[in-house]
Design a protein around this motif. Structure first.
Motif, PDB file in Angstrom:
ATOM      1  N   ASN A 207      74.600  69.862  44.004  1.00 54.73           N
ATOM      2  CA  ASN A 207      74.369  69.691  42.678  1.00 54.73           C
ATOM      3  C   ASN A 207      74.519  70.752  41.584  1.00 54.73           C
ATOM      4  O   ASN A 207      74.351  70.841  40.630  1.00 54.73           O
ATOM      5  CB  ASN A 207      73.139  69.121  42.282  1.00 54.73           C
ATOM      6  CG  ASN A 207      72.664  67.764  43.115  1.00 54.73           C
ATOM      7  OD1 ASN A 207      73.310  66.995  43.055  1.00 54.73           O
ATOM      8  ND2 ASN A 207      71.447  67.363  43.262  1.00 54.73           N
ATOM      9  N   ALA A 208      75.287  71.787  42.318  1.00 55.15           N
ATOM     10  CA  ALA A 208      75.533  73.116  41.437  1.00 55.15           C
ATOM     11  C   ALA A 208      76.831  72.828  40.380  1.00 55.15           C
ATOM     12  O   ALA A 208      77.741  72.146  41.154  1.00 55.15           O
ATOM     13  CB  ALA A 208      76.086  74.256  42.201  1.00 55.15           C
TER      14      ALA A 208
ATOM     15  N   ALA B 189      84.170  81.799  41.298  1.00 54.90           N
ATOM     16  CA  ALA B 189      84.887  80.985  40.333  1.00 54.90           C
ATOM     17  C   ALA B 189      85.081  79.619  41.232  1.00 54.90           C
ATOM     18  O   ALA B 189      85.752  79.499  42.167  1.00 54.90           O
ATOM     19  CB  ALA B 189      86.259  81.387  39.984  1.00 54.90           C
ATOM     20  N   GLY B 190      84.150  78.613  41.121  1.00 55.61           N
ATOM     21  CA  GLY B 190      84.463  77.389  41.930  1.00 55.61           C
ATOM     22  C   GLY B 190      85.505  76.419  41.213  1.00 55.61           C
ATOM     23  O   GLY B 190      86.061  76.824  40.263  1.00 55.61           O
ATOM     24  N   PHE B 191      85.515  75.188  41.893  1.00 60.21           N
ATOM     25  CA  PHE B 191      86.101  74.246  41.428  1.00 60.21           C
ATOM     26  C   PHE B 191      86.136  73.917  39.847  1.00 60.21           C
ATOM     27  O   PHE B 191      87.097  73.590  39.220  1.00 60.21           O
ATOM     28  CB  PHE B 191      86.069  72.860  42.196  1.00 60.21           C
ATOM     29  CG  PHE B 191      87.171  71.980  42.046  1.00 60.21           C
ATOM     30  CD1 PHE B 191      88.390  72.033  43.018  1.00 60.21           C
ATOM     31  CD2 PHE B 191      87.100  70.769  41.296  1.00 60.21           C
ATOM     32  CE1 PHE B 191      89.132  71.032  42.908  1.00 60.21           C
ATOM     33  CE2 PHE B 191      87.881  69.884  41.042  1.00 60.21           C
ATOM     34  CZ  PHE B 191      89.081  70.143  42.058  1.00 60.21           C
TER      35      PHE B 191
ATOM     36  N   THR C 244      69.282  83.028  43.524  1.00 58.99           N
ATOM     37  CA  THR C 244      68.909  82.216  42.120  1.00 58.99           C
ATOM     38  C   THR C 244      70.377  82.088  41.567  1.00 58.99           C
ATOM     39  O   THR C 244      71.230  82.892  41.384  1.00 58.99           O
ATOM     40  CB  THR C 244      68.487  82.776  41.241  1.00 58.99           C
ATOM     41  OG1 THR C 244      67.003  82.927  41.754  1.00 58.99           O
ATOM     42  CG2 THR C 244      68.380  82.188  39.778  1.00 58.99           C
ATOM     43  N   LEU C 245      71.037  80.718  41.309  1.00 64.45           N
ATOM     44  CA  LEU C 245      72.230  80.441  40.946  1.00 64.45           C
ATOM     45  C   LEU C 245      72.218  80.171  39.353  1.00 64.45           C
ATOM     46  O   LEU C 245      71.284  79.446  38.912  1.00 64.45           O
ATOM     47  CB  LEU C 245      72.647  79.110  41.508  1.00 64.45           C
ATOM     48  CG  LEU C 245      73.541  79.109  42.775  1.00 64.45           C
ATOM     49  CD1 LEU C 245      73.770  77.878  43.382  1.00 64.45           C
ATOM     50  CD2 LEU C 245      74.904  80.146  42.484  1.00 64.45           C
TER      51      LEU C 245
ATOM     52  N   THR D 103      80.778  78.775  52.485  1.00 66.98           N
ATOM     53  CA  THR D 103      81.236  77.699  53.230  1.00 66.98           C
ATOM     54  C   THR D 103      81.654  76.696  52.616  1.00 66.98           C
ATOM     55  O   THR D 103      81.249  76.652  51.282  1.00 66.98           O
ATOM     56  CB  THR D 103      80.195  77.235  54.431  1.00 66.98           C
ATOM     57  OG1 THR D 103      79.180  76.855  53.637  1.00 66.98           O
ATOM     58  CG2 THR D 103      79.543  78.416  55.104  1.00 66.98           C
ATOM     59  N   SER D 104      82.237  75.578  53.175  1.00 69.02           N
ATOM     60  CA  SER D 104      83.004  74.517  52.222  1.00 69.02           C
ATOM     61  C   SER D 104      82.560  73.214  52.379  1.00 69.02           C
ATOM     62  O   SER D 104      82.849  72.174  51.602  1.00 69.02           O
ATOM     63  CB  SER D 104      84.518  74.596  52.536  1.00 69.02           C
ATOM     64  OG  SER D 104      85.030  74.467  53.622  1.00 69.02           O
ATOM     65  N   SER D 105      82.369  72.850  53.532  1.00 65.22           N
ATOM     66  CA  SER D 105      82.448  71.372  53.917  1.00 65.22           C
ATOM     67  C   SER D 105      80.907  70.687  54.675  1.00 65.22           C
ATOM     68  O   SER D 105      79.977  71.499  55.018  1.00 65.22           O
ATOM     69  CB  SER D 105      83.280  71.131  55.094  1.00 65.22           C
ATOM     70  OG  SER D 105      84.520  71.428  54.562  1.00 65.22           O
ATOM     71  N   PRO D 106      80.982  69.318  54.674  1.00 60.65           N
ATOM     72  CA  PRO D 106      79.768  68.757  55.177  1.00 60.65           C
ATOM     73  C   PRO D 106      79.826  69.103  56.629  1.00 60.65           C
ATOM     74  O   PRO D 106      80.812  69.619  57.253  1.00 60.65           O
ATOM     75  CB  PRO D 106      80.002  67.237  54.994  1.00 60.65           C
ATOM     76  CG  PRO D 106      81.039  67.133  53.860  1.00 60.65           C
ATOM     77  CD  PRO D 106      81.871  68.499  53.998  1.00 60.65           C
ATOM     78  N   PRO D 107      78.746  68.729  57.573  1.00 62.14           N
ATOM     79  CA  PRO D 107      77.499  67.896  57.287  1.00 62.14           C
ATOM     80  C   PRO D 107      76.535  68.567  56.110  1.00 62.14           C
ATOM     81  O   PRO D 107      75.620  67.894  55.597  1.00 62.14           O
ATOM     82  CB  PRO D 107      76.897  67.643  58.447  1.00 62.14           C
ATOM     83  CG  PRO D 107      77.182  68.885  59.533  1.00 62.14           C
ATOM     84  CD  PRO D 107      78.574  69.087  58.955  1.00 62.14           C
ATOM     85  N   ALA D 108      76.494  69.844  56.274  1.00 54.34           N
ATOM     86  CA  ALA D 108      75.657  70.531  55.098  1.00 54.34           C
ATOM     87  C   ALA D 108      76.366  70.817  53.849  1.00 54.34           C
ATOM     88  O   ALA D 108      77.692  70.709  53.909  1.00 54.34           O
ATOM     89  CB  ALA D 108      75.192  71.946  55.699  1.00 54.34           C
ATOM     90  N   TYR D 109      75.740  70.932  52.764  1.00 59.90           N
ATOM     91  CA  TYR D 109      76.538  71.307  51.474  1.00 59.90           C
ATOM     92  C   TYR D 109      76.896  72.662  51.616  1.00 59.90           C
ATOM     93  O   TYR D 109      76.497  73.418  52.433  1.00 59.90           O
ATOM     94  CB  TYR D 109      75.424  71.240  50.311  1.00 59.90           C
ATOM     95  CG  TYR D 109      75.174  69.630  50.258  1.00 59.90           C
ATOM     96  CD1 TYR D 109      76.029  68.941  49.681  1.00 59.90           C
ATOM     97  CD2 TYR D 109      73.653  69.333  50.439  1.00 59.90           C
ATOM     98  CE1 TYR D 109      75.362  67.554  49.269  1.00 59.90           C
ATOM     99  CE2 TYR D 109      73.446  68.002  50.421  1.00 59.90           C
ATOM    100  CZ  TYR D 109      73.872  67.011  49.805  1.00 59.90           C
ATOM    101  OH  TYR D 109      73.602  65.854  49.568  1.00 59.90           O
ATOM    102  N   SER D 110      78.144  73.027  50.663  1.00 56.94           N
ATOM    103  CA  SER D 110      78.666  74.136  50.622  1.00 56.94           C
ATOM    104  C   SER D 110      77.456  75.207  50.591  1.00 56.94           C
ATOM    105  O   SER D 110      76.685  74.964  49.564  1.00 56.94           O
ATOM    106  CB  SER D 110      79.775  74.473  49.885  1.00 56.94           C
ATOM    107  OG  SER D 110      79.415  74.224  48.487  1.00 56.94           O
ATOM    108  N   THR D 111      77.713  76.406  50.923  1.00 52.46           N
ATOM    109  CA  THR D 111      76.629  77.530  50.848  1.00 52.46           C
ATOM    110  C   THR D 111      77.203  78.731  50.537  1.00 52.46           C
ATOM    111  O   THR D 111      78.260  79.067  50.834  1.00 52.46           O
ATOM    112  CB  THR D 111      75.601  77.472  52.104  1.00 52.46           C
ATOM    113  OG1 THR D 111      76.540  78.095  53.278  1.00 52.46           O
ATOM    114  CG2 THR D 111      75.025  76.255  52.357  1.00 52.46           C
ATOM    115  N   VAL D 112      76.335  79.844  50.095  1.00 52.16           N
ATOM    116  CA  VAL D 112      76.737  81.180  50.259  1.00 52.16           C
ATOM    117  C   VAL D 112      75.507  81.806  51.432  1.00 52.16           C
ATOM    118  O   VAL D 112      74.475  81.403  51.431  1.00 52.16           O
ATOM    119  CB  VAL D 112      76.421  81.946  48.960  1.00 52.16           C
ATOM    120  CG1 VAL D 112      76.519  83.458  49.119  1.00 52.16           C
ATOM    121  CG2 VAL D 112      77.351  81.532  48.068  1.00 52.16           C
TER     122      VAL D 112
END
Length: 739
Positions: A218-219, A238-240, A251-252, A192-201
């Motif tokens: 904070n990743a 591959a993130g931004f 675990t990230l 996922t990408s957007s608020p109101p929650a932080y992006s997630t898997v």
């Protein structure tokens, strides 16, 4: 004089930016063409439109996602706009799910139409599940307009599986991006990408059970548009800002951050792939020597190397995800630029970054591709473009002929068909299969045998017929095996009571449980009715001595009637024990509970408190939490004719401070510079309340008064100190405007 080098199977061609005469031009053309003819694949890349989305919008327009080739051999994909809801889309249509044959015949399976309860604007591709359904997401629409996860059959039966942020507060993530992937555990994974929650898997089962696997707050790398599950079982993206690894447990780990080396790329774009050498390959949309994007390789341990720089005037800019085709080379597209009249490029490089071939995307083929290519069973590559084409600039599905042969369809069969199956059993099939698809099995005789989570269950007597399957991948076509039958025989079984009591006492009872695998009705009889009797399903202890029971089962569809051996046990005089069986594990000040007792007598049960400053017991048996600390209770039971009085052991538990919430309840509706207000609080507790300002340039707090210093947004946070019985509390940010 500037030049660019192209390596084709070890040959270097220098293309000079100035060609002085026709002889130089002829020499240049021969130099470009001869290495190509010397290749194992002698032809150039050729691109053609397979289907152009018409400007009427009825088939959808502007595809942003890759197509897939499903197990039926057809291509499936989505568009972000258009469609046909049967009424001319008067209220709006925002995308479709379509089927496209390899000959270019399209069928719209579903239109996302107003009021968009089932989703709006699919921005991720489809993935085929082991059940043959196609799974996907939309970036918006649904109950809260934050997107949905859906499944759809190949004939268009649509089912919404999940609404993102259907309730608040929401921590699950919103606006899914990228395509779902099918994990090795049979679940689907996405981002996922957007608020109101932080992006997630997230993980979602084929039935719609949704779980957040990781939160990217904070990743350092940021989240990716799509995931890869590699051979080690971990997920990669591959993130931004860089490349990460995610364990199935959540675990990230940061593997690499862009900018660590000069010109090493920026803005990861699209999913990674794992090549046959075991390494991961991906692209960045920006950065590199020409600031047009790069191709990189990274090992599972994080060893990173840039292998190719995009040149805006040759390969274009903003590359998308990669495909490793059956020849082992990497193929990709760029979203724009390239040679004159191009709107992006299809390019081929080796795994070490040598450019082999490229071809321009044009208005005729479609331009602006933002999705990876796929290789179909005919050996050709297929992609999507957002614009132009014969349908009046509404986008295309295009086909790339790279001279690759059709993939050979692998065979599949079950190699461990049982030879002595009996009703009630099961087995997990193993397969003879050479390919990299997801293997599965289906039953043609579901009244005899069924399949659940990959396990074949024997549910009837007769012939079970199974068929093995494997899904299509980039290098292998889908495979379906021949029917494989075997016999399931009736089962001869036994019955016994598995919970014969070892310490039975007068006045007690028990409900027998049976070790029995048949389909008859189990029951029990008593051979010693003076000692124990049976009423319904319960055995009652009515005397002292030996109780002898016999288990029985009636005949069923697949089992004969059966009687067990006599089973005996002793019934002794009752000396019951007593204890509280629901001691709380998370008690807090101000709460209470009513004790329940483990007790086999017929006396009156009660409880007393050894610590009345912490907990008290009312006449009605309610235990109240009146202080913070250790509460110690003792269970009791009165004496009766057949049972002695019972007193249990002390049972202790901790009563913690109560947690509470706090908020400012009088935020001003109209605030002006130079004024102030004194907050009042919505708070239940025994701490001291206060407020702090997160915007001290706009508003400050002093002595409990909030002063308005400047125009803008004032953000306050309410607090309460810890008291005797209540923990400290900090409220959420609360903002208002100062004019």
């Amino acid at each position: 004089m500037e030049s660019k080098k192209f390596a084709q199977h070890g040959m270097l061609v220098v293309v000079r930016s100035l060609v002085s005469d026709r002889r130089c031009l002829l020499t240049l053309m021969l130099a470009l063409l001869m290495p190509m003819f010397a290749r194992g694949e002698s032809q150039p890349l050729t691109i053609a439109e397979l289907f152009g989305f018409p400007s009427t919008n009825t088939d959808g327009t502007t595809p942003h996602t890759p197509v897939i080739q499903a197990s039926d051999g057809n291509l499936y994909g989505t568009t972000t706009l258009g469609g046909n809801d049967g009424s001319g889309c008067v209220h709006g249509c925002a995308g479709t799910v379509f089927k496209l044959t390899l000959q270019g015949q399209i069928t719209v399976l579903y239109t996302f139409a107003s009021p968009y309860a089932n989703g709006r604007t699919p921005r991720g591709g489809l993935v085929e599940g082991g059940d043959g359904y196609l799974y996907g997401t939309t970036i918006s629409g649904g109950l809260s307009n934050y997107g949905v996860v859906f499944k759809i059959s190949k004939t268009g039966q649509f089912q919404k599986l999940h609404d993102f942020c259907a309730t608040f507060p929401c921590t699950e993530g919103t606006n899914p991006v990228g395509s779902l992937i099918l994990g090795t555990d049979g679940n689907f994974y996405g981002t996922t990408s957007s608020p109101p929650a932080y992006s997630t898997v997230f993980r979602i089962s084929p039935a719609g059970d949704y779980t957040v696997v990781a939160n990217f707050h904070n990743a350092p790398t940021g989240n990716s548009q799509g995931l890869l599950q590699a051979s080690d079982g971990n997920f990669y993206g591959a993130g931004f800002n860089g490349v990460f690894r995610l364990s199935p447990g959540g675990t990230l780990t940061t593997l690499y951050l862009f900018g660590t080396q000069p010109n090493d790329g920026s803005v990861g774009n699209g999913p990674l792939i794992q090549a046959t050498d075991g390494n991961l390959y991906g692209v960045t949309a920006n950065g590199g020597t020409g600031a047009s994007g790069i191709v990189f390789r990274i090992s599972l341990a994080g060893d990173y190397i840039k292998i190719f720089d995009m040149v805006r005037t040759v390969e274009g800019l903003s590359p998308n995800g990669l495909l490793q085709a059956s020849d082992g080379n990497l193929y990709g597209t760029t979203a724009g630029a390239g040679p004159p009249l191009a709107g992006g490029v299809v390019y081929e490089i080796t795994a070490d970054g040598t450019l082999l071939r490229s071809a321009s995307l044009t208005n005729a083929t479609g331009i602006g591709s933002v999705a990876p290519l796929i290789q179909a069973s005919d050996g050709k590559l297929y992609g999507t473009a957002r614009g132009s084409g014969s349908g009046s600039a509404a986008g295309t599905v295009f086909v790339v002929d790279a001279g690759l042969p059709p993939s050979s369809a692998p065979t599949i069969s079950i190699i461990n068909i049982p030879s002595n199956a009996a009703y009630g059993g099961s087995f997990a099939p193993a397969y003879a299969y050479v390919g990299d698809g997801i293997t599965s099995v289906t039953s043609n005789t579901t009244s005899i045998c069924t399949v659940s989570s990959g396990v074949v269950n024997f549910v009837g007597v007769g012939t079970c017929t199974l068929v093995a399957h494997a899904t299509a991948t980039a290098n292998y076509a889908a495979a379906t095996g021949s029917p494989q039958p075997f016999s399931i025989a009736p089962l001869t079984t036994t019955i016994s009571i598995y919970n014969i009591p070892s310490g039975a006492m007068y006045g007690g009872s028990f409900t027998p449980g049976y070790t029995y695998t048949g389909d008859g009705t189990p029951s029990v009889t008593s051979n010693t009715t003076a000692t124990c009797t049976v009423a319904g399903t319960v055995v009652n202890f009515v005397g002292l001595g030996t109780c002898t029971l016999v288990a029985h089962a009636t005949a069923g569809t697949n089992y004969a009637a059966v009687a067990g051996n006599p089973q005996s046990f002793a019934i002794a005089q009752a000396t019951p024990a007593i204890s509280i069986n629901n001691i709380p594990s998370g008690a807090v000040y101000g709460g209470s509970f009513t004790p329940a007792y483990t007790y086999t007598g017929n006396g009156k049960t009660s409880a007393t408190s050894n610590t009345p400053s912490t907990c008290t017991v009312s006449n009605k048996g309610l235990v109240s939490y009146v202080g913070v600390g250790t509460c110690t209770l003792v269970a009791d039971a009165t004496a009766t004719a057949n049972y002695a009085a019972a007193t249990g052991s002390p049972q202790s538990f901790t009563i913690a401070q109560a947690t509470t919430t706090i908020a400012i309840k009088n935020l001003p509706n109209t605030a002006r510079t130079g004024r102030s207000f004194t907050p009042t609080y919505k708070y239940i507790g025994d701490g001291a309340t206060s407020a702090t300002s997160n915007t001290t340039g706009i508003c400050t707090v002093s002595g409990g008064t909030v002063s308005f210093l400047a125009t803008g947004t004032c953000t306050l946070v309410a607090h309460a100190t810890a008291g005797s019985n209540f923990a400290a509390a900090t409220g959420s940010d609360q903002s208002f405007t100062i004019k």
